[in-house]
Design a protein around this motif. Structure first.
Motif, PDB file in Angstrom:
ATOM      1  N   GLU A  29       7.224  36.892  20.964  1.00 47.18           N
ATOM      2  CA  GLU A  29       6.070  36.430  20.186  1.00 47.18           C
ATOM      3  C   GLU A  29       5.983  34.908  20.175  1.00 47.18           C
ATOM      4  OE1 GLU A  29       3.488  37.510  19.049  1.00 47.18           O
ATOM      5  OE2 GLU A  29       3.670  39.616  18.532  1.00 47.18           O
ATOM      6  N   LEU A  30       7.137  34.258  20.134  1.00 43.48           N
ATOM      7  CA  LEU A  30       7.179  32.797  20.151  1.00 43.48           C
ATOM      8  C   LEU A  30       6.472  32.263  21.395  1.00 43.48           C
ATOM      9  CD1 LEU A  30      10.380  30.810  19.222  1.00 43.48           C
ATOM     10  CD2 LEU A  30       8.900  30.054  21.071  1.00 43.48           C
ATOM     11  N   GLY A  31       6.774  32.854  22.553  1.00 46.92           N
ATOM     12  CA  GLY A  31       6.145  32.413  23.794  1.00 46.92           C
ATOM     13  C   GLY A  31       4.673  32.756  23.889  1.00 46.92           C
ATOM     14  N   ARG A  32       4.266  33.849  23.275  1.00 47.66           N
ATOM     15  CA  ARG A  32       2.869  34.283  23.362  1.00 47.66           C
ATOM     16  C   ARG A  32       1.915  33.309  22.676  1.00 47.66           C
ATOM     17  NH1 ARG A  32       1.637  40.108  21.463  1.00 47.66           N
ATOM     18  NH2 ARG A  32      -0.222  39.753  22.711  1.00 47.66           N
ATOM     19  N   ALA A  33       2.436  32.501  21.751  1.00 44.81           N
ATOM     20  CA  ALA A  33       1.565  31.604  20.978  1.00 44.81           C
ATOM     21  C   ALA A  33       1.162  30.354  21.741  1.00 44.81           C
ATOM     22  CB  ALA A  33       2.275  31.211  19.673  1.00 44.81           C
ATOM     23  N   PHE A  34       1.871  30.011  22.832  1.00 40.81           N
ATOM     24  CA  PHE A  34       1.584  28.768  23.538  1.00 40.81           C
ATOM     25  C   PHE A  34       0.277  28.862  24.321  1.00 40.81           C
ATOM     26  CE2 PHE A  34       6.397  28.349  23.514  1.00 40.81           C
ATOM     27  CZ  PHE A  34       6.386  27.475  22.432  1.00 40.81           C
ATOM     28  N   MET A  35      -0.449  27.748  24.366  1.00 36.87           N
ATOM     29  CA  MET A  35      -1.707  27.670  25.102  1.00 36.87           C
ATOM     30  C   MET A  35      -1.622  26.515  26.088  1.00 36.87           C
ATOM     31  SD  MET A  35      -4.502  28.403  22.059  1.00 36.87           S
ATOM     32  CE  MET A  35      -3.897  27.056  21.045  1.00 36.87           C
ATOM     33  N   ARG A  36      -1.599  26.836  27.358  1.00 35.46           N
ATOM     34  CA  ARG A  36      -1.383  25.812  28.386  1.00 35.46           C
ATOM     35  C   ARG A  36      -2.467  24.749  28.410  1.00 35.46           C
ATOM     36  NH1 ARG A  36       0.574  30.278  31.085  1.00 35.46           N
ATOM     37  NH2 ARG A  36      -1.423  30.757  32.041  1.00 35.46           N
ATOM     38  N   ASP A  37      -3.704  25.145  28.150  1.00 34.87           N
ATOM     39  CA  ASP A  37      -4.809  24.184  28.257  1.00 34.87           C
ATOM     40  C   ASP A  37      -4.902  23.250  27.060  1.00 34.87           C
ATOM     41  OD1 ASP A  37      -5.476  25.337  30.659  1.00 34.87           O
ATOM     42  OD2 ASP A  37      -6.908  26.755  29.772  1.00 34.87           O
ATOM     43  N   ALA A  38      -4.277  23.628  25.929  1.00 37.21           N
ATOM     44  CA  ALA A  38      -4.448  22.842  24.708  1.00 37.21           C
ATOM     45  C   ALA A  38      -3.170  22.202  24.199  1.00 37.21           C
ATOM     46  CB  ALA A  38      -5.034  23.737  23.604  1.00 37.21           C
ATOM     47  N   GLN A  39      -2.028  22.631  24.713  1.00 36.20           N
ATOM     48  CA  GLN A  39      -0.755  22.154  24.180  1.00 36.20           C
ATOM     49  C   GLN A  39       0.118  21.587  25.298  1.00 36.20           C
ATOM     50  OE1 GLN A  39       0.474  25.856  22.455  1.00 36.20           O
ATOM     51  NE2 GLN A  39      -0.670  25.542  20.554  1.00 36.20           N
ATOM     52  N   PRO A  40       1.065  20.709  24.949  1.00 38.57           N
ATOM     53  CA  PRO A  40       1.905  20.082  25.976  1.00 38.57           C
ATOM     54  C   PRO A  40       2.961  21.039  26.523  1.00 38.57           C
ATOM     55  CG  PRO A  40       2.609  19.384  23.802  1.00 38.57           C
ATOM     56  CD  PRO A  40       1.354  20.193  23.597  1.00 38.57           C
ATOM     57  N   PRO A  41       3.648  20.660  27.601  1.00 38.82           N
ATOM     58  CA  PRO A  41       4.755  21.453  28.108  1.00 38.82           C
ATOM     59  C   PRO A  41       5.844  21.610  27.046  1.00 38.82           C
ATOM     60  CG  PRO A  41       4.099  19.787  29.700  1.00 38.82           C
ATOM     61  CD  PRO A  41       3.372  19.469  28.427  1.00 38.82           C
ATOM     62  N   VAL A  42       6.582  22.729  27.137  1.00 36.62           N
ATOM     63  CA  VAL A  42       7.608  23.044  26.144  1.00 36.62           C
ATOM     64  C   VAL A  42       8.943  23.251  26.848  1.00 36.62           C
ATOM     65  CG1 VAL A  42       8.334  24.658  24.344  1.00 36.62           C
ATOM     66  CG2 VAL A  42       5.881  24.159  24.671  1.00 36.62           C
ATOM     67  N   THR A  43       9.969  22.533  26.400  1.00 38.02           N
ATOM     68  CA  THR A  43      11.329  22.740  26.902  1.00 38.02           C
ATOM     69  C   THR A  43      12.056  23.676  25.938  1.00 38.02           C
ATOM     70  OG1 THR A  43      11.405  20.551  27.927  1.00 38.02           O
ATOM     71  CG2 THR A  43      13.509  21.631  27.494  1.00 38.02           C
TER      72      THR A  43
END
Length: 389
Positions: free
Chosen positions: A358-372
């Protein structure tokens, strides 16, 4: 002159054909033994090619060369619907082979046929079951390979009125087996590729209209499950399951489980406009001293349960997972607003497998920065892969 009334006569071959069609219909075009789809898997430019065969429970003739021929049944009933089974070629050879036939007596085949037809009847009656495609992810956890068994998946889905089958060239079971050890060279990149390969097949099935619902049964290191969640199709209804702890515990969510709520704490150390650390504490607390030195002093947002101590058994209800997903998305929105110039987020998570997805499902590539994303080791947390890129 009055016309003659012609006698109607149904040929024996027509009767036999109608019986065969009835057997086919009651089996829904699937092998009675292994449930393989036996119509349409092999295609020409013109039509689908049937890969089904009709087997006899009690032998087709009373000859000793006919399998199970010595069972008590009148000769006239050997071609009846009750004595015929729709099977694939492989299963037909197995049940009739002289070395195997003793393992498939008439009562056993009758039981298999009845169970198969009951399942088909349940699946087709008034649309009572939701058709779902299953994504099983397996890997080594603490040195031992773990994956949800097909039996565990079937029991979990049927309890929820889900049917883990897909009427297409796909089996409905998309298995992602991640090999190697977390400390091995190239492990994380290989894991990403295996996830990508599996989800590529899922997307093909979705695009062909064969999959409209997904059920995820994950077993893998947290960073790879975060990556999995970030790559799932957000337009397809998806349900995530979790292996629960305790003797006899399975993958089903507890109906009477507690609904945990979550809240965020802000830790402002050295101010930074470009990098933020996001911490999730569900399974255990995250000691800041175990963070890498280069991110230890960055602004930090910590999501943790309200009035609950982090624990490996904290998340035992699906409502808790829903609550987490809502709180996590709220946290991300707040971080976007507070740090609009951020070029990277750092995620450190001590969470159950369902929460990681679920944590990963929340990310939006077009609106948010890269995540390490970081992995816990004996020496502390270390960066192992990037998502949302």
């Amino acid at each position: 002159m009055a016309g003659k009334v012609r006698d109607t006569h149904i040929s024996r071959s027509a009767i036999k054909e109608s019986v065969r069609l009835a057997v086919w219909a009651r089996s829904a075009g699937r092998c009675t033994i292994c449930n393989r789809r036996v119509l349409g898997d092999v295609r020409t430019f013109l039509h689908s090619v049937a890969a089904a065969e009709l087997a006899h429970n009690v032998g087709a003739t009373s000859s000793s060369a006919s399998p199970r021929a010595d069972a008590a049944v009148p000769d006239m009933d050997r071609e009846s619907e009750e004595n015929l089974l729709l099977v694939c070629h492989d299963c037909h050879r197995i049940i009739d082979h002289e070395e195997h036939v003793r393992f498939f007596p008439p009562e056993k085949l009758r039981e298999l046929k009845q169970a198969h037809e009951r399942r088909i009847e349940m699946a087709t009656a008034r649309g009572q079951l939701t058709r779902t495609a299953v994504i099983r992810v397996g890997s080594k956890i603490r040195g031992a390979y773990s994956i949800a068994s097909q039996k565990e998946v079937a029991e979990t889905l049927f309890a929820l009125n889900y049917l883990g089958l897909v009427e297409s060239q796909w089996s409905g079971d998309f298995t992602c087996s991640i090999t190697g050890n977390t400390g091995g060279k190239g492990f994380w990149q290989a894991g990403e590729q295996q996830i990508d390969d599996t989800l590529s097949r899922v997307r093909q099935a979705i695009e062909q209209g064969d999959v409209e619902h997904i059920s995820v049964f994950p077993f893998a290191p947290i960073p790879l499950l975060v990556y999995l969640g970030s790559r799932l199709d957000d337009k397809t209804t998806t349900r995530i399951f979790q292996k629960h702890r305790g003797q006899g515990a399975g993958w089903s969510w507890a109906e009477d489980g507690r609904a945990v709520e979550f809240a965020t704490d802000l830790v402002e150390s050295r101010r930074s406009d470009t990098e933020v650390v996001l911490v999730c504490e569900m399974s255990s607390p995250v000691n800041p001293e175990n963070l890498p030195a280069d991110i230890r002093e960055l602004p930090r947002r910590v999501l943790r349960p309200v009035a609950q101590v982090p624990s490996p058994v904290l998340i035992d209800s699906e409502q808790s997972l829903t609550n987490f997903a809502s709180a996590w998305r709220t946290l991300l929105a707040e971080v976007e607003s507070a740090y609009p110039r951020a070029t990277r987020w750092h995620v450190v998570a001590s969470v159950p497998v369902s929460v990681a997805v679920e944590l990963g499902r929340a990310f939006m590539r077009d609106a948010q920065p890269p995540v390490t994303v970081y992995e816990r080791s004996d020496a502390g947390y270390m960066a192992v892969l990037d998502v949302n890129i």
